[in-house]
Scaffold this active site. Sequence first.
Site, PDB file in Angstrom:
ATOM      1  CD  GLU A  64      -1.340  -2.338   2.051  1.00 37.75           C
ATOM      2  OE1 GLU A  64      -0.132  -2.636   1.930  1.00 37.75           O
ATOM      3  OE2 GLU A  64      -2.126  -2.979   2.764  1.00 37.75           O
ATOM      4  CB  CYS A 102      -0.513   0.838   4.971  1.00 39.40           C
ATOM      5  SG  CYS A 102       1.029   0.039   4.460  1.00 39.40           S
TER       6      CYS A 102
HETATM    7  N1  THU Z   1       2.228  -6.415   4.106  1.00 38.32           N
HETATM    8  C1  THU Z   1       1.781  -5.522   3.171  1.00 38.32           C
HETATM    9  O1  THU Z   1       2.367  -5.379   2.106  1.00 38.32           O
HETATM   10  N2  THU Z   1       0.683  -4.794   3.481  1.00 38.32           N
HETATM   11  C2  THU Z   1      -0.013  -4.877   4.642  1.00 38.32           C
HETATM   12  O2  THU Z   1      -0.868  -4.060   4.913  1.00 38.32           O
HETATM   13  C3  THU Z   1       0.287  -5.979   5.569  1.00 38.32           C
HETATM   14  C4  THU Z   1       1.604  -6.623   5.387  1.00 38.32           C
HETATM   15  C5  THU Z   1       3.441  -7.176   3.789  1.00 38.32           C
HETATM   16  C6  THU Z   1       4.639  -6.779   4.616  1.00 38.32           C
HETATM   17  C7  THU Z   1       5.473  -8.036   4.548  1.00 38.32           C
HETATM   18  O3  THU Z   1       6.245  -7.997   3.368  1.00 38.32           O
HETATM   19  C8  THU Z   1       4.451  -9.143   4.435  1.00 38.32           C
HETATM   20  O4  THU Z   1       3.231  -8.541   4.029  1.00 38.32           O
HETATM   21  C9  THU Z   1       4.214  -9.909   5.738  1.00 38.32           C
HETATM   22  O5  THU Z   1       3.919  -9.040   6.775  1.00 38.32           O
END
Ligand code: THU
Length: 145
Positions: A64, A102
Amino acid sequence: MNNNTPTTGFNRSALIQSAIDSLKFSYAPYSHFNVAAAVLTGSGKVYTGVNVENASYPAGICAERNAIFHAAASGERELVAIAIVGGADGQITDYCPPCGICRQVMREFCNPEQMRVIIAKSTDDYKEMTLAQLLPESFGPDNIV
Ligand code: THU
């Protein structure tokens, strides 16, 4: 379009599909949890982002924020909606809600009562909320002047 513009009329299916199409670019060799996001801006453009992890774990970034910074770096300053998809090993089996950091980054560039956050399993299976619902009583640009 400005912060008072109602944002009910955009193409949710296309925005979700943009996120789904980007999921293959997610770089998550450590968590194996792939996430992609597509953000619709006030200019009508869509910017995508994926999570990009790092061997130094805290240096990675969420999908995000990557999408929002992609938009900001292209000159955009107003978010209308964001669609988010993700799951372990790139399989979208459940909704993937945005993390707290985010949500705060979304807050910088929108009217929280108008901004739509869409968490999707597919183009026709999704939940939609406003950012105000996800981040009540938030701290934003108006609080710091
Ligand atoms: N992650 C995201 O990209 N967005 C979120 O809102 C939650 C978590 C990613 C971060 C990390 O690379 C993986 O998911 C596990 O936490």
